[in-house]
Design a protein around this motif. Structure first.
Motif, PDB file in Angstrom:
ATOM      1  N   LEU A   1       0.848  -1.183   0.000  1.00 43.66           N
ATOM      2  CA  LEU A   1       0.000   0.000   0.000  1.00 43.66           C
ATOM      3  C   LEU A   1       0.886   1.237   0.000  1.00 43.66           C
ATOM      4  O   LEU A   1       1.993   1.209   0.551  1.00 43.66           O
ATOM      5  N   VAL A   2       0.405   2.325  -0.587  1.00 42.22           N
ATOM      6  CA  VAL A   2       1.089   3.608  -0.492  1.00 42.22           C
ATOM      7  C   VAL A   2       0.124   4.642   0.066  1.00 42.22           C
ATOM      8  O   VAL A   2      -1.088   4.574  -0.164  1.00 42.22           O
ATOM      9  N   ALA A   3       0.690   5.588   0.812  1.00 39.72           N
ATOM     10  CA  ALA A   3      -0.053   6.742   1.312  1.00 39.72           C
ATOM     11  C   ALA A   3       0.325   7.928   0.431  1.00 39.72           C
ATOM     12  O   ALA A   3       1.517   8.229   0.267  1.00 39.72           O
ATOM     13  N   VAL A   4      -0.678   8.583  -0.126  1.00 42.50           N
ATOM     14  CA  VAL A   4      -0.462   9.675  -1.073  1.00 42.50           C
ATOM     15  C   VAL A   4      -1.081  10.951  -0.509  1.00 42.50           C
ATOM     16  O   VAL A   4      -2.244  10.966  -0.106  1.00 42.50           O
TER      17      VAL A   4
ATOM     18  N   GLY B   1      -0.786  14.285  -4.171  1.00 38.05           N
ATOM     19  CA  GLY B   1      -0.184  13.673  -5.336  1.00 38.05           C
ATOM     20  C   GLY B   1       1.197  13.076  -5.121  1.00 38.05           C
ATOM     21  O   GLY B   1       1.775  12.515  -6.052  1.00 38.05           O
ATOM     22  N   GLU B   2       1.744  13.198  -3.910  1.00 32.83           N
ATOM     23  CA  GLU B   2       3.079  12.681  -3.610  1.00 32.83           C
ATOM     24  C   GLU B   2       2.998  11.500  -2.647  1.00 32.83           C
ATOM     25  O   GLU B   2       2.221  11.538  -1.674  1.00 32.83           O
ATOM     26  N   ILE B   3       3.803  10.482  -2.876  1.00 27.83           N
ATOM     27  CA  ILE B   3       3.849   9.332  -1.973  1.00 27.83           C
ATOM     28  C   ILE B   3       4.643   9.722  -0.736  1.00 27.83           C
ATOM     29  O   ILE B   3       5.798  10.144  -0.835  1.00 27.83           O
ATOM     30  N   ILE B   4       3.998   9.595   0.427  1.00 29.95           N
ATOM     31  CA  ILE B   4       4.649   9.971   1.683  1.00 29.95           C
ATOM     32  C   ILE B   4       4.891   8.771   2.586  1.00 29.95           C
ATOM     33  O   ILE B   4       5.549   8.895   3.615  1.00 29.95           O
TER      34      ILE B   4
END
Length: 147
Positions: free
Chosen positions: A47-50, A53-56
């Motif tokens: 999973l990614v946290a966005v 618009g940027e992956i954090i």
């Protein structure tokens, strides 16, 4: 708290994920490890946290039959303290429950009290220790929860 979106990771996210990885860990994973997990390891989920618009942040999970393991989880140091880790971990828990895992485990550095407290909020307990687990020989605490 700024709004974030949590979604499945795709290979085009890897450059941004690697920035988070290198900013977060003394012994970062190699990009090839992520590529293998995303393209060939059918036990793995990421999973990614966005934010804007940027992956954090991101979280990696392996689910083998009824057992899930968090392989890695990180929020970029510049974004910590905003409860993004909580939201990412909540999403990971929802995913492993959806996949019908019955237990969840992870290893965490013995010195990483902030992460340990986060995991405890979600019911994980320390069940063991892996001595000299990390490349710098720091011990890892093994945390576990029945889902």
């Amino acid at each position: 708290m700024d709004d974030i979106t949590i979604r499945n990771m795709v290979t085009s996210d890897l450059d941004a994920v690697m920035q988070v990885e290198h900013a977060s860990f003394q012994s970062p994973w190699k990009k090839e490890n992520f590529i293998f997990d995303l393209t060939e390891n059918f036990y793995s989920y990421y999973l990614v946290a966005v934010k804007a618009g940027e992956i954090i942040g991101y979280c990696g999970i392996w689910i083998v039959y009824d057992a899930a393991q968090i392989t890695n989880i990180a929020v970029h140091p510049e974004e910590r303290g905003n409860h993004y880790g909580d939201r990412l971990f909540e999403a990971a828990l929802a995913l492993v429950k959806l996949k019908e895992a019955e237990t969840l485990t992870l290893e965490v550095r013995e010195s990483n009290i902030v992460a340990q407290e986060l995991y405890k909020k979600f019911g994980l307990e320390v069940v063991g220790k892996r001595e000299r687990y990390y490349q710098d020989f720091e011990d890892a605490l093994v945390m576990w929860v029945k889902l």
